[in-house]
Motif scaffolding. Structure first.
Motif, PDB file in Angstrom:
ATOM      1  N   TYR A   1      -2.606   5.045  -8.003  1.00 24.12           N
ATOM      2  CA  TYR A   1      -2.569   4.749  -6.569  1.00 24.12           C
ATOM      3  C   TYR A   1      -1.368   5.489  -6.001  1.00 24.12           C
ATOM      4  CZ  TYR A   1      -4.809   0.980  -9.110  1.00 24.12           C
ATOM      5  OH  TYR A   1      -5.570   0.287 -10.017  1.00 24.12           O
ATOM      6  N   MET A   2      -1.618   6.473  -5.161  1.00 24.31           N
ATOM      7  CA  MET A   2      -0.484   7.285  -4.706  1.00 24.31           C
ATOM      8  C   MET A   2      -0.745   7.854  -3.314  1.00 24.31           C
ATOM      9  SD  MET A   2      -0.898  10.663  -7.052  1.00 24.31           S
ATOM     10  CE  MET A   2      -2.265  11.796  -6.834  1.00 24.31           C
TER      11      MET A   2
ATOM     12  N   GLY B   1      -4.090  -2.581  -0.883  1.00 19.77           N
ATOM     13  CA  GLY B   1      -4.589  -1.200  -0.894  1.00 19.77           C
ATOM     14  C   GLY B   1      -5.685  -1.056   0.158  1.00 19.77           C
TER      15      GLY B   1
ATOM     16  N   ILE C   1      -4.467   8.555  -2.235  1.00 18.63           N
ATOM     17  CA  ILE C   1      -5.495   8.818  -3.258  1.00 18.63           C
ATOM     18  C   ILE C   1      -5.511   7.659  -4.253  1.00 18.63           C
ATOM     19  CG2 ILE C   1      -6.208  10.364  -5.134  1.00 18.63           C
ATOM     20  CD1 ILE C   1      -4.811  12.655  -3.637  1.00 18.63           C
TER      21      ILE C   1
ATOM     22  N   LEU D   1      -7.793   8.412   1.509  1.00 17.36           N
ATOM     23  CA  LEU D   1      -7.573   7.924   2.872  1.00 17.36           C
ATOM     24  C   LEU D   1      -6.473   8.772   3.498  1.00 17.36           C
ATOM     25  CD1 LEU D   1      -7.950   5.760   5.131  1.00 17.36           C
ATOM     26  CD2 LEU D   1      -6.163   4.430   3.982  1.00 17.36           C
TER      27      LEU D   1
ATOM     28  N   SER E   1       0.875  -1.175   0.000  1.00 18.39           N
ATOM     29  CA  SER E   1       0.000   0.000   0.000  1.00 18.39           C
ATOM     30  C   SER E   1       0.912   1.224   0.000  1.00 18.39           C
ATOM     31  CB  SER E   1      -0.872  -0.033   1.267  1.00 18.39           C
ATOM     32  OG  SER E   1      -1.182   1.278   1.709  1.00 18.39           O
ATOM     33  N   THR E   2       0.626   2.180  -0.844  1.00 17.71           N
ATOM     34  CA  THR E   2       1.477   3.388  -0.857  1.00 17.71           C
ATOM     35  C   THR E   2       1.338   4.143   0.467  1.00 17.71           C
ATOM     36  OG1 THR E   2      -0.262   4.582  -2.041  1.00 17.71           O
ATOM     37  CG2 THR E   2       1.533   3.671  -3.374  1.00 17.71           C
ATOM     38  N   ASN E   3       0.182   4.037   1.139  1.00 18.19           N
ATOM     39  CA  ASN E   3       0.066   4.660   2.465  1.00 18.19           C
ATOM     40  C   ASN E   3       1.005   3.976   3.459  1.00 18.19           C
ATOM     41  OD1 ASN E   3      -2.013   6.372   1.540  1.00 18.19           O
ATOM     42  ND2 ASN E   3      -3.065   6.253   3.510  1.00 18.19           N
TER      43      ASN E   3
ATOM     44  N   GLN F   1      -1.287  -2.304  -6.143  1.00 15.54           N
ATOM     45  CA  GLN F   1      -1.138  -2.513  -4.696  1.00 15.54           C
ATOM     46  C   GLN F   1      -1.711  -3.879  -4.353  1.00 15.54           C
ATOM     47  OE1 GLN F   1      -1.659   1.614  -2.417  1.00 15.54           O
ATOM     48  NE2 GLN F   1      -3.534   1.061  -3.498  1.00 15.54           N
TER      49      GLN F   1
ATOM     50  N   ASP G   1     -15.113  10.668  -1.093  1.00 16.64           N
ATOM     51  CA  ASP G   1     -15.353   9.882  -2.305  1.00 16.64           C
ATOM     52  C   ASP G   1     -15.665  10.783  -3.490  1.00 16.64           C
ATOM     53  OD1 ASP G   1     -15.059   7.526  -0.919  1.00 16.64           O
ATOM     54  OD2 ASP G   1     -17.211   7.286  -0.544  1.00 16.64           O
TER      55      ASP G   1
HETATM   56  C1  BTN Z   1     -11.631   4.941   0.353  1.00 14.20           C
HETATM   57  O1  BTN Z   1     -12.243   4.832  -0.707  1.00 14.20           O
HETATM   58  O2  BTN Z   1     -12.148   4.647   1.447  1.00 14.20           O
HETATM   59  C2  BTN Z   1     -10.230   5.476   0.318  1.00 14.20           C
HETATM   60  C3  BTN Z   1      -9.399   4.779  -0.716  1.00 14.20           C
HETATM   61  C4  BTN Z   1      -7.956   5.238  -0.726  1.00 14.20           C
HETATM   62  C5  BTN Z   1      -7.131   4.413  -1.665  1.00 14.20           C
HETATM   63  C6  BTN Z   1      -5.741   4.927  -1.837  1.00 14.20           C
HETATM   64  S1  BTN Z   1      -4.894   4.105  -3.137  1.00 14.20           S
HETATM   65  C7  BTN Z   1      -3.387   4.823  -2.648  1.00 14.20           C
HETATM   66  C8  BTN Z   1      -3.373   4.823  -1.139  1.00 14.20           C
HETATM   67  N1  BTN Z   1      -2.853   3.563  -0.632  1.00 14.20           N
HETATM   68  C9  BTN Z   1      -3.787   2.884   0.032  1.00 14.20           C
HETATM   69  O3  BTN Z   1      -3.598   1.774   0.560  1.00 14.20           O
HETATM   70  N2  BTN Z   1      -4.933   3.563   0.053  1.00 14.20           N
HETATM   71  C10 BTN Z   1      -4.831   4.823  -0.639  1.00 14.20           C
END
Ligand code: BTN
Length: 243
Positions: free
Chosen positions: A63-64, A46, A136, A119, A19-21, A43, A107
């Protein structure tokens, strides 16, 4: 994505990552100076809000995660998320003829389907230095979604370059979060709202409420009004919209 360059931002690209987060969090704990952007082609884990996963197939989405040290409090996740939503819709509108809308708070919708999510998380290192991570995910041309999300998930459906989209979103995001206290995102946030004037359902401590969304306050809180005219401002959680 290897050639992505953004002024004042250190960019790191990955073919695949959990996950980039998560990667941004690891980097925040390891130390960094300038803002950083982590971008992945796909990811394997993700994440979305409320413990959900975010479907991140190879190269059909962006995905960033943008990592930075905020000037103000890190407790401002709703406001940062709102600013990021505006960065996403501004970028999409700049690069296409699409007219995306924002469903409070994180969203992005197009033609009734969710095409992007945000997120926002925070992390504090051992020295007590706080960082914010804005993750995002944008479905650009994903045309297959798993069974459990296929009725709600959609894609932009236009041939946008992921590099150009990333650069445009992050350029807006950087200036909006740097000027967060000036609320430079607020007017666009209100103008792109999918929920204002509509009936929404929300849950507080396990109790479900129905009310009308009547406003957005300066902290991006959603003001709702029940049938008796009582107003409440939602600053966390999730709503669903009655159509
Ligand atoms: C949501 O829809 O609830 C939030 C989604 C967020 C997704 C992005 S993709 C890049 C980053 N890495 C993640 O694991 N999540 C965010």
């Amino acid at each position: 994505m290897q050639s992505l360059k953004i002024d004042g931002v250190e960019v790191k690209c990955f073919a695949e990552i959990d996950s980039t987060n998560n990667e941004a969090k690891r980097q925040a704990l390891a130390g960094y100076s300038a803002p950083m952007l982590f971008v992945a082609d796909s990811q394997t884990a993700g994440r979305g809000r409320m413990g959900r996963s975010f479907y991140s197939p190879n190269s059909t989405g962006l995905y960033m995660s943008y990592l930075y040290k905020p000037q103000g409090s890190i407790a401002d996740a709703v406001t940062v998320t709102a600013a990021a939503s505006v960065a996403v819709v501004r970028a999409i509108e700049e690069l296409s003829d699409l007219k995306p809308l924002i469903k409070w708070v994180n969203d992005i919708y197009l033609d009734g389907k969710k095409v992007a999510g945000i997120l926002t998380e925070s992390v504090t290192d051992r020295q007590g230095v706080a960082s914010v991570i804005v993750g995002i995910g944008i479905n650009i041309d994903t045309d297959f979604f798993p069974e459990d999300i296929k009725s709600v998930a959609g894609s932009l459906g236009v041939g946008l370059s992921r590099d150009t989209l990333a650069k445009t979103v992050v350029t807006h995001l950087k200036s909006l979060v740097e000027g967060l206290s000036e609320r430079l995102f607020l007017e666009d946030y209100i103008n792109h709202s999918l929920v204002l004037g509509r009936e929404v359902v929300y849950i507080i401590q396990g109790v479900e409420y129905t009310a009308k969304a009547v406003g957005i306050d300066e902290n991006a809180g959603l003001v709702v009004e029940d049938n008796n005219g009582n107003r409440t401002t939602l600053s966390t959680g999730e709503i669903s919209v009655r159509v």
